[in-house]
Motif scaffolding. Structure first.
Motif, PDB file in Angstrom:
ATOM      1  N   ARG A  42       0.844  -1.202   0.000  1.00 30.49           N
ATOM      2  CA  ARG A  42       0.000   0.000   0.000  1.00 30.49           C
ATOM      3  C   ARG A  42       0.874   1.245   0.000  1.00 30.49           C
ATOM      4  O   ARG A  42       1.969   1.249   0.573  1.00 30.49           O
ATOM      5  CB  ARG A  42      -0.905   0.017   1.230  1.00 30.49           C
ATOM      6  N   ASP A  43       0.383   2.282  -0.636  1.00 25.42           N
ATOM      7  CA  ASP A  43       1.114   3.544  -0.666  1.00 25.42           C
ATOM      8  C   ASP A  43       1.203   4.093   0.757  1.00 25.42           C
ATOM      9  O   ASP A  43       0.174   4.199   1.443  1.00 25.42           O
ATOM     10  CB  ASP A  43       0.358   4.539  -1.563  1.00 25.42           C
ATOM     11  N   GLY A  45       1.603   6.994   1.835  1.00 27.66           N
ATOM     12  CA  GLY A  45       0.965   8.292   2.030  1.00 27.66           C
ATOM     13  C   GLY A  45      -0.549   8.195   2.076  1.00 27.66           C
ATOM     14  O   GLY A  45      -1.187   8.623   3.037  1.00 27.66           O
ATOM     15  N   ASN A  46      -1.152   7.602   1.031  1.00 26.87           N
ATOM     16  CA  ASN A  46      -2.621   7.630   0.949  1.00 26.87           C
ATOM     17  C   ASN A  46      -3.257   6.286   1.273  1.00 26.87           C
ATOM     18  O   ASN A  46      -4.484   6.145   1.239  1.00 26.87           O
ATOM     19  CB  ASN A  46      -3.070   8.093  -0.440  1.00 26.87           C
ATOM     20  N   ASP A  47      -2.457   5.276   1.539  1.00 22.92           N
ATOM     21  CA  ASP A  47      -2.947   3.965   1.952  1.00 22.92           C
ATOM     22  C   ASP A  47      -3.687   3.216   0.835  1.00 22.92           C
ATOM     23  O   ASP A  47      -4.369   2.230   1.092  1.00 22.92           O
ATOM     24  CB  ASP A  47      -3.864   4.092   3.184  1.00 22.92           C
ATOM     25  N   GLN A  48      -3.563   3.683  -0.410  1.00 19.98           N
ATOM     26  CA  GLN A  48      -4.246   2.955  -1.486  1.00 19.98           C
ATOM     27  C   GLN A  48      -3.397   1.776  -1.944  1.00 19.98           C
ATOM     28  O   GLN A  48      -2.169   1.821  -1.926  1.00 19.98           O
ATOM     29  CB  GLN A  48      -4.545   3.899  -2.651  1.00 19.98           C
ATOM     30  N   SER A 368     -19.136  10.798   6.561  1.00 18.27           N
ATOM     31  CA  SER A 368     -17.706  11.109   6.658  1.00 18.27           C
ATOM     32  C   SER A 368     -17.443  12.160   7.735  1.00 18.27           C
ATOM     33  O   SER A 368     -16.557  11.990   8.584  1.00 18.27           O
ATOM     34  CB  SER A 368     -17.216  11.602   5.291  1.00 18.27           C
TER      35      SER A 368
END
Ligand code: FE2
Length: 379
Positions: A42-43, A45-48, A368
Protein backbone atom coordinates in the motif's frame (compact mmCIF):
# COMPACT_ATOMS: atom_id res chain seq x y z
CA UNK A 1 -12.52 -1.02 17.27
CA UNK A 2 -10.83 -2.68 20.22
CA UNK A 3 -7.46 -1.01 20.78
CA UNK A 4 -4.36 -3.19 21.17
CA UNK A 5 -6.04 -6.43 22.12
CA UNK A 6 -3.82 -9.31 23.17
CA UNK A 7 -3.47 -12.57 21.28
CA UNK A 8 -3.34 -15.62 23.52
CA UNK A 9 -2.97 -18.34 20.88
CA UNK A 10 -1.56 -18.44 17.40
CA UNK A 11 -1.57 -21.46 15.04
CA UNK A 12 -0.89 -21.76 11.37
CA UNK A 13 -1.10 -24.21 8.50
CA UNK A 14 0.16 -23.57 4.96
CA UNK A 15 -3.30 -22.27 4.00
CA UNK A 16 -4.44 -20.30 7.07
CA UNK A 17 -3.52 -18.42 10.24
CA UNK A 18 -5.62 -19.00 13.37
CA UNK A 19 -5.70 -16.40 16.15
CA UNK A 20 -7.36 -16.49 19.55
CA UNK A 21 -7.83 -13.14 21.30
CA UNK A 22 -7.70 -12.48 25.03
CA UNK A 23 -11.49 -12.03 25.18
CA UNK A 24 -12.04 -15.44 23.60
CA UNK A 25 -12.76 -14.28 20.03
CA UNK A 26 -11.24 -16.48 17.37
CA UNK A 27 -10.55 -15.77 13.74
CA UNK A 28 -9.15 -17.83 10.88
CA UNK A 29 -7.43 -15.82 8.16
CA UNK A 30 -6.74 -17.41 4.77
CA UNK A 31 -3.17 -17.30 3.56
CA UNK A 32 -4.23 -15.70 0.27
CA UNK A 33 -6.20 -13.01 2.19
CA UNK A 34 -3.13 -12.19 4.31
CA UNK A 35 -0.89 -12.15 1.25
CA UNK A 36 -3.32 -9.67 -0.39
CA UNK A 37 -3.14 -7.32 2.59
CA UNK A 38 0.57 -6.64 3.00
CA UNK A 39 1.37 -3.25 4.45
CA UNK A 40 4.19 -2.99 1.89
CA UNK A 41 1.69 -3.24 -0.98
CA UNK A 42 0.00 0.00 0.00
CA UNK A 43 1.11 3.54 -0.67
CA UNK A 44 2.52 4.87 2.62
CA UNK A 45 0.96 8.29 2.03
CA UNK A 46 -2.62 7.63 0.95
CA UNK A 47 -2.95 3.97 1.95
CA UNK A 48 -4.25 2.96 -1.49
CA UNK A 49 -3.39 -0.51 -2.73
CA UNK A 50 -0.54 -0.69 -5.24
CA UNK A 51 -1.10 -4.27 -6.39
CA UNK A 52 -3.95 -6.21 -7.91
CA UNK A 53 -5.29 -9.66 -7.07
CA UNK A 54 -3.94 -10.94 -10.39
CA UNK A 55 -0.39 -10.13 -9.15
CA UNK A 56 -0.68 -12.53 -6.18
CA UNK A 57 0.77 -16.04 -6.06
CA UNK A 58 -2.18 -18.33 -6.88
CA UNK A 59 -1.68 -20.53 -3.82
CA UNK A 60 0.60 -18.75 -1.35
CA UNK A 61 1.61 -21.23 1.37
CA UNK A 62 2.52 -20.02 4.85
CA UNK A 63 5.97 -21.25 5.95
CA UNK A 64 5.94 -19.74 9.42
CA UNK A 65 3.94 -17.37 11.60
CA UNK A 66 4.74 -15.98 15.05
CA UNK A 67 3.78 -13.24 17.45
CA UNK A 68 6.43 -10.54 17.70
CA UNK A 69 5.73 -7.63 20.08
CA UNK A 70 2.64 -5.82 18.71
CA UNK A 71 2.60 -7.63 15.38
CA UNK A 72 2.15 -11.06 13.85
CA UNK A 73 4.98 -11.90 11.44
CA UNK A 74 4.23 -14.23 8.55
CA UNK A 75 6.61 -15.87 6.04
CA UNK A 76 5.54 -17.58 2.84
CA UNK A 77 7.14 -20.47 0.94
CA UNK A 78 9.20 -19.44 -2.07
CA UNK A 79 9.25 -15.81 -0.98
CA UNK A 80 12.07 -13.90 0.64
CA UNK A 81 11.52 -11.88 3.79
CA UNK A 82 8.43 -11.71 5.94
CA UNK A 83 5.38 -9.51 6.44
CA UNK A 84 4.13 -8.06 9.70
CA UNK A 85 0.50 -7.44 10.61
CA UNK A 86 -0.29 -4.93 13.31
CA UNK A 87 -2.45 -6.29 16.18
CA UNK A 88 -4.79 -3.27 16.12
CA UNK A 89 -5.33 -3.82 12.41
CA UNK A 90 -5.93 -7.55 12.94
CA UNK A 91 -8.46 -6.75 15.69
CA UNK A 92 -10.35 -4.44 13.32
CA UNK A 93 -10.39 -7.13 10.62
CA UNK A 94 -11.56 -9.74 13.15
CA UNK A 95 -14.55 -7.50 13.97
CA UNK A 96 -15.27 -6.96 10.26
CA UNK A 97 -15.19 -10.70 9.57
CA UNK A 98 -17.58 -11.20 12.50
CA UNK A 99 -20.05 -9.00 10.60
CA UNK A 100 -19.67 -5.62 12.27
CA UNK A 101 -21.14 -2.92 10.01
CA UNK A 102 -18.91 -0.36 8.34
CA UNK A 103 -21.47 2.38 8.98
CA UNK A 104 -22.85 3.16 12.45
CA UNK A 105 -25.65 0.81 13.50
CA UNK A 106 -28.97 2.65 13.08
CA UNK A 107 -31.02 3.05 16.24
CA UNK A 108 -34.58 2.44 15.13
CA UNK A 109 -37.55 4.32 16.60
CA UNK A 110 -40.85 2.62 15.91
CA UNK A 111 -42.86 4.66 18.42
CA UNK A 112 -42.73 8.10 16.82
CA UNK A 113 -46.31 8.79 17.94
CA UNK A 114 -45.23 8.67 21.58
CA UNK A 115 -42.03 10.66 21.17
CA UNK A 116 -41.55 14.36 21.69
CA UNK A 117 -39.42 15.75 18.86
CA UNK A 118 -38.06 18.56 21.07
CA UNK A 119 -37.14 16.22 23.92
CA UNK A 120 -36.23 12.87 22.38
CA UNK A 121 -34.03 13.86 19.44
CA UNK A 122 -30.80 15.79 19.08
CA UNK A 123 -31.12 19.57 19.22
CA UNK A 124 -28.31 22.10 19.17
CA UNK A 125 -28.32 25.82 18.58
CA UNK A 126 -26.44 26.93 15.52
CA UNK A 127 -24.04 28.89 17.73
CA UNK A 128 -23.24 25.84 19.89
CA UNK A 129 -22.74 23.51 16.90
CA UNK A 130 -20.55 26.08 15.20
CA UNK A 131 -18.55 27.04 18.27
CA UNK A 132 -17.93 23.62 19.80
CA UNK A 133 -16.80 20.67 17.66
CA UNK A 134 -17.80 18.32 20.50
CA UNK A 135 -21.43 19.53 20.22
CA UNK A 136 -21.24 19.18 16.43
CA UNK A 137 -19.78 15.65 16.82
CA UNK A 138 -22.45 14.35 19.20
CA UNK A 139 -25.23 16.00 17.15
CA UNK A 140 -23.92 14.28 13.98
CA UNK A 141 -23.59 10.94 15.77
CA UNK A 142 -27.26 11.09 16.67
CA UNK A 143 -28.20 12.27 13.18
CA UNK A 144 -26.58 9.22 11.57
CA UNK A 145 -27.88 6.71 14.12
CA UNK A 146 -31.42 8.08 14.67
CA UNK A 147 -31.87 9.43 11.14
CA UNK A 148 -32.87 12.99 12.04
CA UNK A 149 -31.64 15.88 14.17
CA UNK A 150 -32.51 19.53 14.64
CA UNK A 151 -30.75 22.88 14.87
CA UNK A 152 -32.33 25.90 16.51
CA UNK A 153 -31.71 29.64 16.27
CA UNK A 154 -30.62 29.53 12.65
CA UNK A 155 -31.31 33.09 11.39
CA UNK A 156 -34.67 33.00 9.61
CA UNK A 157 -33.39 34.55 6.43
CA UNK A 158 -32.74 33.23 2.91
CA UNK A 159 -29.26 31.77 2.52
CA UNK A 160 -28.77 30.88 6.20
CA UNK A 161 -29.48 27.24 5.31
CA UNK A 162 -26.56 26.94 2.88
CA UNK A 163 -24.29 28.85 5.25
CA UNK A 164 -25.08 26.25 7.94
CA UNK A 165 -24.51 23.13 5.84
CA UNK A 166 -20.71 22.92 6.28
CA UNK A 167 -21.57 21.73 9.82
CA UNK A 168 -23.44 18.78 8.31
CA UNK A 169 -21.97 17.72 4.96
CA UNK A 170 -21.67 18.49 1.27
CA UNK A 171 -24.64 20.12 -0.48
CA UNK A 172 -25.75 18.33 -3.67
CA UNK A 173 -26.99 20.59 -6.45
CA UNK A 174 -29.98 19.36 -8.49
CA UNK A 175 -32.32 20.79 -11.12
CA UNK A 176 -33.99 22.56 -8.16
CA UNK A 177 -30.70 24.41 -7.57
CA UNK A 178 -28.34 24.30 -4.60
CA UNK A 179 -31.36 25.03 -2.42
CA UNK A 180 -35.08 25.27 -3.07
CA UNK A 181 -37.95 27.27 -1.61
CA UNK A 182 -40.89 25.33 -0.19
CA UNK A 183 -43.89 27.64 -0.23
CA UNK A 184 -47.24 27.75 -1.95
CA UNK A 185 -47.07 29.16 -5.47
CA UNK A 186 -49.71 29.22 -8.24
CA UNK A 187 -49.53 26.29 -10.69
CA UNK A 188 -46.68 24.52 -8.83
CA UNK A 189 -44.30 22.25 -10.78
CA UNK A 190 -44.21 20.03 -7.68
CA UNK A 191 -47.06 19.52 -5.19
CA UNK A 192 -44.57 20.34 -2.42
CA UNK A 193 -44.91 23.94 -3.65
CA UNK A 194 -48.62 24.08 -2.84
CA UNK A 195 -50.50 24.31 0.47
CA UNK A 196 -51.74 20.72 0.34
CA UNK A 197 -50.95 18.25 3.06
CA UNK A 198 -48.31 15.74 2.01
CA UNK A 199 -48.37 12.14 3.20
CA UNK A 200 -45.19 10.52 4.44
CA UNK A 201 -42.68 10.13 1.63
CA UNK A 202 -39.02 10.20 0.73
CA UNK A 203 -37.78 12.73 -1.81
CA UNK A 204 -36.69 12.18 -5.37
CA UNK A 205 -36.54 8.40 -5.83
CA UNK A 206 -36.40 9.25 -9.56
CA UNK A 207 -32.85 10.57 -9.11
CA UNK A 208 -29.55 8.68 -9.31
CA UNK A 209 -28.23 8.72 -6.67
CA UNK A 210 -31.27 9.40 -4.49
CA UNK A 211 -30.53 12.45 -2.29
CA UNK A 212 -28.77 11.16 0.81
CA UNK A 213 -29.82 13.68 3.45
CA UNK A 214 -32.27 16.56 3.30
CA UNK A 215 -32.26 19.78 5.30
CA UNK A 216 -35.31 22.03 5.76
CA UNK A 217 -35.08 25.43 7.40
CA UNK A 218 -38.16 27.33 8.52
CA UNK A 219 -38.16 31.00 7.54
CA UNK A 220 -41.87 31.61 8.16
CA UNK A 221 -43.99 29.11 10.08
CA UNK A 222 -47.72 28.74 9.49
CA UNK A 223 -49.54 29.24 12.81
CA UNK A 224 -52.46 26.96 11.92
CA UNK A 225 -51.34 23.89 10.00
CA UNK A 226 -48.18 22.97 8.16
CA UNK A 227 -47.23 20.63 10.99
CA UNK A 228 -44.14 18.53 10.13
CA UNK A 229 -44.42 14.74 10.16
CA UNK A 230 -41.61 12.20 10.31
CA UNK A 231 -41.40 8.41 10.60
CA UNK A 232 -38.58 5.87 10.67
CA UNK A 233 -38.87 3.92 7.42
CA UNK A 234 -36.43 1.25 8.64
CA UNK A 235 -38.64 0.57 11.67
CA UNK A 236 -41.78 0.42 9.52
CA UNK A 237 -40.11 -1.91 7.01
CA UNK A 238 -39.03 -4.12 9.90
CA UNK A 239 -42.62 -4.14 11.18
CA UNK A 240 -43.85 -5.25 7.76
CA UNK A 241 -41.17 -7.94 7.64
CA UNK A 242 -42.47 -9.37 10.94
CA UNK A 243 -46.20 -9.00 10.22
CA UNK A 244 -46.27 -9.98 6.57
CA UNK A 245 -43.00 -11.51 5.29
CA UNK A 246 -44.49 -12.27 1.86
CA UNK A 247 -45.47 -8.61 1.34
CA UNK A 248 -42.02 -7.52 2.52
CA UNK A 249 -40.35 -9.83 -0.01
CA UNK A 250 -42.51 -8.48 -2.85
CA UNK A 251 -41.55 -4.87 -2.00
CA UNK A 252 -37.88 -5.75 -1.63
CA UNK A 253 -37.63 -7.77 -4.88
CA UNK A 254 -39.73 -5.70 -7.27
CA UNK A 255 -38.21 -2.77 -9.18
CA UNK A 256 -40.60 0.17 -9.40
CA UNK A 257 -40.33 3.01 -11.96
CA UNK A 258 -40.19 6.60 -10.70
CA UNK A 259 -40.12 9.70 -12.90
CA UNK A 260 -40.08 13.49 -12.74
CA UNK A 261 -40.41 15.62 -15.84
CA UNK A 262 -40.33 19.42 -15.97
CA UNK A 263 -39.04 22.14 -18.29
CA UNK A 264 -35.44 21.56 -17.25
CA UNK A 265 -35.30 17.92 -16.12
CA UNK A 266 -36.32 14.50 -17.38
CA UNK A 267 -35.49 12.10 -14.60
CA UNK A 268 -36.23 8.37 -14.52
CA UNK A 269 -35.05 5.63 -12.18
CA UNK A 270 -36.12 2.18 -11.13
CA UNK A 271 -35.75 0.89 -7.58
CA UNK A 272 -37.59 -1.24 -5.00
CA UNK A 273 -39.66 0.44 -2.29
CA UNK A 274 -37.57 -1.41 0.29
CA UNK A 275 -33.91 -1.78 -0.59
CA UNK A 276 -31.82 -4.54 0.99
CA UNK A 277 -28.07 -4.90 1.34
CA UNK A 278 -26.28 -8.06 0.18
CA UNK A 279 -26.69 -9.24 3.80
CA UNK A 280 -30.46 -8.79 3.65
CA UNK A 281 -30.60 -5.72 5.92
CA UNK A 282 -32.94 -2.85 5.03
CA UNK A 283 -30.61 -0.08 3.84
CA UNK A 284 -33.06 2.28 2.11
CA UNK A 285 -36.76 3.01 1.79
CA UNK A 286 -38.07 4.79 -1.31
CA UNK A 287 -41.68 5.85 -1.10
CA UNK A 288 -43.16 8.68 -3.12
CA UNK A 289 -46.62 8.14 -4.50
CA UNK A 290 -46.47 11.46 -6.38
CA UNK A 291 -43.69 10.26 -8.69
CA UNK A 292 -44.36 6.52 -8.94
CA UNK A 293 -45.22 5.53 -12.53
CA UNK A 294 -47.83 3.07 -13.80
CA UNK A 295 -46.55 -0.26 -12.56
CA UNK A 296 -45.49 -2.47 -15.46
CA UNK A 297 -47.03 -5.67 -14.11
CA UNK A 298 -49.71 -7.83 -15.72
CA UNK A 299 -52.76 -9.14 -13.89
CA UNK A 300 -51.55 -11.58 -11.24
CA UNK A 301 -48.25 -9.85 -10.56
CA UNK A 302 -50.05 -6.51 -10.31
CA UNK A 303 -52.52 -7.87 -7.75
CA UNK A 304 -49.69 -9.36 -5.68
CA UNK A 305 -47.80 -6.09 -5.83
CA UNK A 306 -50.79 -3.93 -4.94
CA UNK A 307 -51.53 -6.09 -1.91
CA UNK A 308 -48.00 -5.50 -0.56
CA UNK A 309 -47.90 -1.84 -1.62
CA UNK A 310 -51.22 -1.08 0.13
CA UNK A 311 -50.06 -2.91 3.25
CA UNK A 312 -47.00 -0.66 3.46
CA UNK A 313 -49.03 2.49 2.70
CA UNK A 314 -51.47 1.64 5.51
CA UNK A 315 -48.59 1.20 7.96
CA UNK A 316 -47.35 4.66 6.96
CA UNK A 317 -50.69 6.13 7.97
CA UNK A 318 -50.66 4.58 11.43
CA UNK A 319 -50.27 7.37 14.02
CA UNK A 320 -48.10 5.17 16.27
CA UNK A 321 -45.14 5.58 13.87
CA UNK A 322 -45.58 9.30 13.27
CA UNK A 323 -43.52 11.97 15.00
CA UNK A 324 -45.30 15.33 14.81
CA UNK A 325 -43.76 18.73 15.32
CA UNK A 326 -44.75 22.36 14.81
CA UNK A 327 -41.48 23.78 13.61
CA UNK A 328 -40.79 27.41 14.41
CA UNK A 329 -39.01 30.11 12.46
CA UNK A 330 -35.29 29.48 12.87
CA UNK A 331 -35.66 25.71 13.34
CA UNK A 332 -33.78 23.51 10.92
CA UNK A 333 -34.22 19.76 10.53
CA UNK A 334 -31.79 17.39 8.82
CA UNK A 335 -32.85 13.85 8.03
CA UNK A 336 -31.69 10.75 6.19
CA UNK A 337 -33.80 10.85 3.03
CA UNK A 338 -33.23 7.14 2.36
CA UNK A 339 -34.57 6.18 5.78
CA UNK A 340 -36.82 8.84 7.33
CA UNK A 341 -40.15 9.55 5.65
CA UNK A 342 -41.43 13.10 5.96
CA UNK A 343 -44.68 14.90 5.30
CA UNK A 344 -46.79 17.80 6.48
CA UNK A 345 -50.35 18.72 7.23
CA UNK A 346 -52.08 21.21 4.96
CA UNK A 347 -52.12 24.94 5.69
CA UNK A 348 -53.99 28.01 4.53
CA UNK A 349 -51.56 29.81 2.25
CA UNK A 350 -54.02 32.63 1.57
CA UNK A 351 -53.83 33.63 5.24
CA UNK A 352 -50.21 32.69 6.04
CA UNK A 353 -47.18 32.57 3.75
CA UNK A 354 -45.44 29.46 5.20
CA UNK A 355 -41.90 29.43 3.80
CA UNK A 356 -39.11 26.86 4.16
CA UNK A 357 -35.81 26.57 2.37
CA UNK A 358 -34.45 23.11 1.68
CA UNK A 359 -31.41 21.41 0.23
CA UNK A 360 -29.97 17.95 -0.25
CA UNK A 361 -26.65 16.62 0.98
CA UNK A 362 -24.61 13.72 -0.32
CA UNK A 363 -25.02 10.70 1.90
CA UNK A 364 -21.35 9.78 2.18
CA UNK A 365 -20.27 13.30 3.15
CA UNK A 366 -22.54 13.34 6.22
CA UNK A 367 -21.25 9.95 7.40
CA UNK A 368 -17.71 11.11 6.66
CA UNK A 369 -18.03 14.29 8.73
CA UNK A 370 -19.63 12.34 11.57
CA UNK A 371 -16.74 9.85 11.53
CA UNK A 372 -14.05 12.54 11.31
CA UNK A 373 -15.48 14.56 14.21
CA UNK A 374 -16.00 11.39 16.28
CA UNK A 375 -12.32 10.55 15.76
CA UNK A 376 -11.33 14.09 16.75
CA UNK A 377 -13.46 14.14 19.90
CA UNK A 378 -12.18 10.73 21.10
CA UNK A 379 -8.51 11.78 21.01
FE1 FE2 B 1 -40.52 16.07 0.44
Amino acid sequence: MKAMRAITEIHWTPSALMLKWGDGDRVELASVWLRDNLREDRDPGNDQRLSDVADLPVIPRIRHAALQESTVRVEWEQEAGSASFDLDWLATQTAAIAGTRVLPQPRLWADGGRLDARRDFAWATLAAARGDSGVNASWLRRLVTEGLAFLADVPAEPGALLATMPLVGQVAETNYGLSFDVRAVPDPENLAYSDRGLGLHTDNPYREPVPGFQALHVLVAAPDGGESLFADGFAIAQQLRQEDPAAFEVLARTPVPFAYHSRNAKLNAERPLVQLSCRGEVVAVHYNSRSIQPLPFAAEAAERYYRAYRRFALLLREPRFMLRLMMRAGDLVVFDNQRILHGRTGFASARHPRHLQGCYLTRDSVFSRAALLAEGSSK
